[in-house]
Write a protein that holds these residues in place. Sequence first.
Motif, PDB file in Angstrom:
ATOM      1  N   GLN A 279      -7.216  -0.790   2.582  1.00 50.58           N
ATOM      2  CA  GLN A 279      -5.889  -1.051   3.132  1.00 50.58           C
ATOM      3  C   GLN A 279      -5.920  -2.161   4.176  1.00 50.58           C
ATOM      4  OE1 GLN A 279      -4.066   2.222   5.298  1.00 50.58           O
ATOM      5  NE2 GLN A 279      -2.033   1.536   4.741  1.00 50.58           N
ATOM      6  N   VAL A 280      -6.923  -2.151   5.041  1.00 53.50           N
ATOM      7  CA  VAL A 280      -6.938  -3.072   6.181  1.00 53.50           C
ATOM      8  C   VAL A 280      -7.231  -4.511   5.760  1.00 53.50           C
ATOM      9  CG1 VAL A 280      -8.103  -3.644   8.343  1.00 53.50           C
ATOM     10  CG2 VAL A 280      -7.515  -1.272   7.824  1.00 53.50           C
ATOM     11  N   LEU A 281      -8.234  -4.710   4.891  1.00 51.20           N
ATOM     12  CA  LEU A 281      -8.601  -6.074   4.524  1.00 51.20           C
ATOM     13  C   LEU A 281      -7.474  -6.813   3.807  1.00 51.20           C
ATOM     14  CD1 LEU A 281     -12.372  -5.952   3.513  1.00 51.20           C
ATOM     15  CD2 LEU A 281     -11.329  -6.638   5.660  1.00 51.20           C
ATOM     16  N   PRO A 282      -6.783  -6.198   2.817  1.00 48.69           N
ATOM     17  CA  PRO A 282      -5.639  -6.906   2.231  1.00 48.69           C
ATOM     18  C   PRO A 282      -4.541  -7.223   3.252  1.00 48.69           C
ATOM     19  CG  PRO A 282      -6.332  -5.138   0.785  1.00 48.69           C
ATOM     20  CD  PRO A 282      -7.103  -4.966   2.060  1.00 48.69           C
ATOM     21  N   MET A 283      -4.325  -6.338   4.227  1.00 45.62           N
ATOM     22  CA  MET A 283      -3.332  -6.622   5.272  1.00 45.62           C
ATOM     23  C   MET A 283      -3.737  -7.845   6.081  1.00 45.62           C
ATOM     24  SD  MET A 283      -2.400  -2.764   6.628  1.00 45.62           S
ATOM     25  CE  MET A 283      -1.227  -3.344   7.850  1.00 45.62           C
ATOM     26  N   LEU A 284      -5.025  -7.938   6.425  1.00 44.62           N
ATOM     27  CA  LEU A 284      -5.508  -9.103   7.170  1.00 44.62           C
ATOM     28  C   LEU A 284      -5.415 -10.370   6.327  1.00 44.62           C
ATOM     29  CD1 LEU A 284      -8.648  -7.561   8.905  1.00 44.62           C
ATOM     30  CD2 LEU A 284      -6.578  -8.357  10.050  1.00 44.62           C
ATOM     31  N   GLN A 285      -5.750 -10.261   5.035  1.00 42.99           N
ATOM     32  CA  GLN A 285      -5.699 -11.425   4.162  1.00 42.99           C
ATOM     33  C   GLN A 285      -4.275 -11.922   3.994  1.00 42.99           C
ATOM     34  OE1 GLN A 285      -7.795  -9.784   0.757  1.00 42.99           O
ATOM     35  NE2 GLN A 285      -9.586 -11.060   1.161  1.00 42.99           N
TER      36      GLN A 285
ATOM     37  N   GLY B 291      -9.940   6.874   6.027  1.00 42.61           N
ATOM     38  CA  GLY B 291     -10.314   5.953   4.967  1.00 42.61           C
ATOM     39  C   GLY B 291     -10.602   6.637   3.650  1.00 42.61           C
ATOM     40  N   GLU B 292     -10.721   5.794   2.607  1.00 42.15           N
ATOM     41  CA  GLU B 292     -10.948   6.311   1.261  1.00 42.15           C
ATOM     42  C   GLU B 292     -12.290   7.039   1.128  1.00 42.15           C
ATOM     43  OE1 GLU B 292     -11.732   2.037   1.884  1.00 42.15           O
ATOM     44  OE2 GLU B 292      -9.877   3.169   1.815  1.00 42.15           O
ATOM     45  N   PHE B 293     -13.291   6.650   1.936  1.00 39.30           N
ATOM     46  CA  PHE B 293     -14.574   7.327   1.851  1.00 39.30           C
ATOM     47  C   PHE B 293     -14.515   8.743   2.438  1.00 39.30           C
ATOM     48  CE2 PHE B 293     -15.972   2.824   1.692  1.00 39.30           C
ATOM     49  CZ  PHE B 293     -16.555   2.871   0.431  1.00 39.30           C
ATOM     50  N   GLY B 294     -13.430   9.054   3.149  1.00 43.52           N
ATOM     51  CA  GLY B 294     -13.246  10.413   3.641  1.00 43.52           C
ATOM     52  C   GLY B 294     -13.190  11.415   2.497  1.00 43.52           C
ATOM     53  N   PHE B 295     -12.539  11.026   1.373  1.00 43.41           N
ATOM     54  CA  PHE B 295     -12.443  11.937   0.226  1.00 43.41           C
ATOM     55  C   PHE B 295     -13.839  12.261  -0.315  1.00 43.41           C
ATOM     56  CE2 PHE B 295      -8.454   9.497   0.263  1.00 43.41           C
ATOM     57  CZ  PHE B 295      -7.536  10.534   0.309  1.00 43.41           C
ATOM     58  N   VAL B 296     -14.709  11.237  -0.351  1.00 43.17           N
ATOM     59  CA  VAL B 296     -16.074  11.446  -0.845  1.00 43.17           C
ATOM     60  C   VAL B 296     -16.832  12.393   0.078  1.00 43.17           C
ATOM     61  CG1 VAL B 296     -18.270  10.303  -1.397  1.00 43.17           C
ATOM     62  CG2 VAL B 296     -16.088   9.158  -1.901  1.00 43.17           C
TER      63      VAL B 296
ATOM     64  N   THR C 179       0.823  -1.211   0.000  1.00 44.07           N
ATOM     65  CA  THR C 179       0.000   0.000   0.000  1.00 44.07           C
ATOM     66  C   THR C 179       0.857   1.262   0.000  1.00 44.07           C
ATOM     67  OG1 THR C 179      -1.774  -1.145   1.172  1.00 44.07           O
ATOM     68  CG2 THR C 179      -1.798   1.254   1.230  1.00 44.07           C
ATOM     69  N   LEU C 180       1.836   1.300   0.877  1.00 42.93           N
ATOM     70  CA  LEU C 180       2.700   2.473   0.950  1.00 42.93           C
ATOM     71  C   LEU C 180       3.472   2.652  -0.353  1.00 42.93           C
ATOM     72  CD1 LEU C 180       3.597   4.764   2.757  1.00 42.93           C
ATOM     73  CD2 LEU C 180       5.382   3.295   3.688  1.00 42.93           C
ATOM     74  N   GLY C 181       3.892   1.549  -0.978  1.00 43.33           N
ATOM     75  CA  GLY C 181       4.583   1.630  -2.259  1.00 43.33           C
ATOM     76  C   GLY C 181       3.722   2.265  -3.331  1.00 43.33           C
TER      77      GLY C 181
ATOM     78  N   LEU D  48      -7.060  -3.190  -9.663  1.00 42.39           N
ATOM     79  CA  LEU D  48      -7.814  -1.961  -9.427  1.00 42.39           C
ATOM     80  C   LEU D  48      -7.514  -1.350  -8.060  1.00 42.39           C
ATOM     81  CD1 LEU D  48     -11.194  -2.986 -11.062  1.00 42.39           C
ATOM     82  CD2 LEU D  48      -9.643  -1.206 -11.848  1.00 42.39           C
ATOM     83  N   LEU D  49      -7.260  -2.181  -7.058  1.00 43.51           N
ATOM     84  CA  LEU D  49      -6.867  -1.632  -5.757  1.00 43.51           C
ATOM     85  C   LEU D  49      -5.521  -0.921  -5.853  1.00 43.51           C
ATOM     86  CD1 LEU D  49      -7.790  -4.050  -2.829  1.00 43.51           C
ATOM     87  CD2 LEU D  49      -8.632  -1.767  -3.275  1.00 43.51           C
TER      88      LEU D  49
END
Length: 584
Positions: free
Chosen positions: A130-136, A337-342, A31-33, A273-274
């Motif tokens: 970000q969180v779900l891929p980290m958990l996966q 989170g990403e919904f903050g931008f919306v 994610t950071l990359g 897409l992520l």
Amino acid sequence: MIGANLRDGVILLGFALAFVLLFRKLGLGATLGFLIAGAVVGPQVMGLVGDAEQKMGIAELGITLLLFLVGLELNPARLWRLKKDIFALGLLQVSLCGVAVAGIVWLIAGFSPAAALAVGLPLALSSTAQVLPMLQSAGRLKTPFGERAFSILLFQDLSIVPMITIVAALSRAPAVPNAPPGWLLGLYTVLAIVGLVASGRFLLRPLFRLIGNLGEREMFVFAALFTVIASAAVMEALGLSTALGAFIAGVMLADSPYRHELEADVDPFRSILLGLFFLSVGMMLDLHAIAERPLFVIGMALMLIAAKTGIMMAIGLAFKMNWRPALALGLLLSQGGEFGFVLFAQAKDALLIEPQAASLFGAVVTLSMATTPFLMMFTRRIRAAPVATGEGLDAPKSDGASALVIGYGRFGQTVAQMLIGQGITVSLIDRDPEMIETAGTFGAKVYYGDGTRLDLLRQAGAGSVQLLLFCVDEDQVDTALLHAVREAFPNAATFVRAYDRRSMVKLKDAPMVGAFREVMESAVVMARGALAEVGVDNDEIARTEAAYRARDIERLKAQAVAGDMHAGDAHLIRGRLEQAGESG
């Protein structure tokens, strides 16, 4: 136009590849990359690629696909089991963090109470993408810890509609003609969910059944993408969360026989897409706004992280979590989170905040997202203290055993018991402290450690054992690991517990004596018992079992060669086996 898009694609993919590989190598996560790569190629630094807003619109499909895949993992019964975590933990997290962060914004930024609330509530949301891929990637999504984190994220997604309603109610802008009131948005949400549930049961399942019968694998890809995009489009048309629509569609297909096929088909699109989503976030980062007020952006990001971590940890303790997993949960959900931008855009259109403030708080969200991998890495020792120090648990050691069993759950226990019954000395390894303590109450000595690490296996005496048995769950053992094990311990006969048929196909080229599906034998035993109960004689039962096993082996071979789970369907038993037909 086509040439420009190709050029942008080459640049984005090239920079993303370089930065993600670098950050993965440094242990900082993908994610950071992606974020840094987007910032570098964006208009604020090198200016190689523009139009981040358009790319963000396409990339948001990645979040939608992610929620669809998560829904596939949660059948309705499991979702009902999580209702307490969703509506208790989630409600407390969103409300307490939203009010607390709004208070901080009011005090520090000098906003009006309405503007502070319009900014504070979105900042309470965390980054699902970000969180779900980290958990996966950590294999923790299906654990109690992962389920709690997911439950909170799901409630956050549900809370977007109320937040939009709150911003609309606080708006200073002239009323939009024909805009639906908040109560009508809530009604739309309920009706949309009911409609998607009905569509999943009465339309989607028959559709996938038809495609499965036709054997057209490519059509699964089309149908899967159609399902996700159609459900998202319905929610978008109603002004609701597109990700929520995709999630519900996934839940409706979670207990269908096509779940694994859908996961395999959709996951590559989700990954791409992520990545594009986080690249777009990096490109949209307003570095000029940060440069003008760097202390404000950094300070707000730090206060956001501290406030959300502290509140989430307190909620976790109130729900009787140990302080270490409660701290881990707080840190994991501490970013914006990403919904903050919306929602910031909504607040700007409602004349509650200035465009510059929307950019500043967008930078706060991005900066907080960038800190999560560092926070999780730097606090690993604190959060994992019982595991890291052992809390009295012994590390594996070479004790002259003839067999090494890795994983002492329900599968490994049976394997170990049978070996011990023949006088074979067994050394047991597991990485679950609770399991180790429970086994100790039954007199079993289990050592703590990650049995997929070569150095730990060597310490446990794998170099001198005759048998090396991997009994861990999920897909923790892959072909690369088994090649490394064979090279390091050539004298040990290796056996592997496989999760399902897909796992067996993935392990087809692995150097091992055998792989065994974890539920196959118990399923065969159950079928034998069922046949006996309805009066089938023992010879017929044995013949049927032999025929099934022979057909199953041929089907697995065909699937492994073709790389397609529908290959070998001709070997499925579709009717009564004739007496003179198959003998196995």
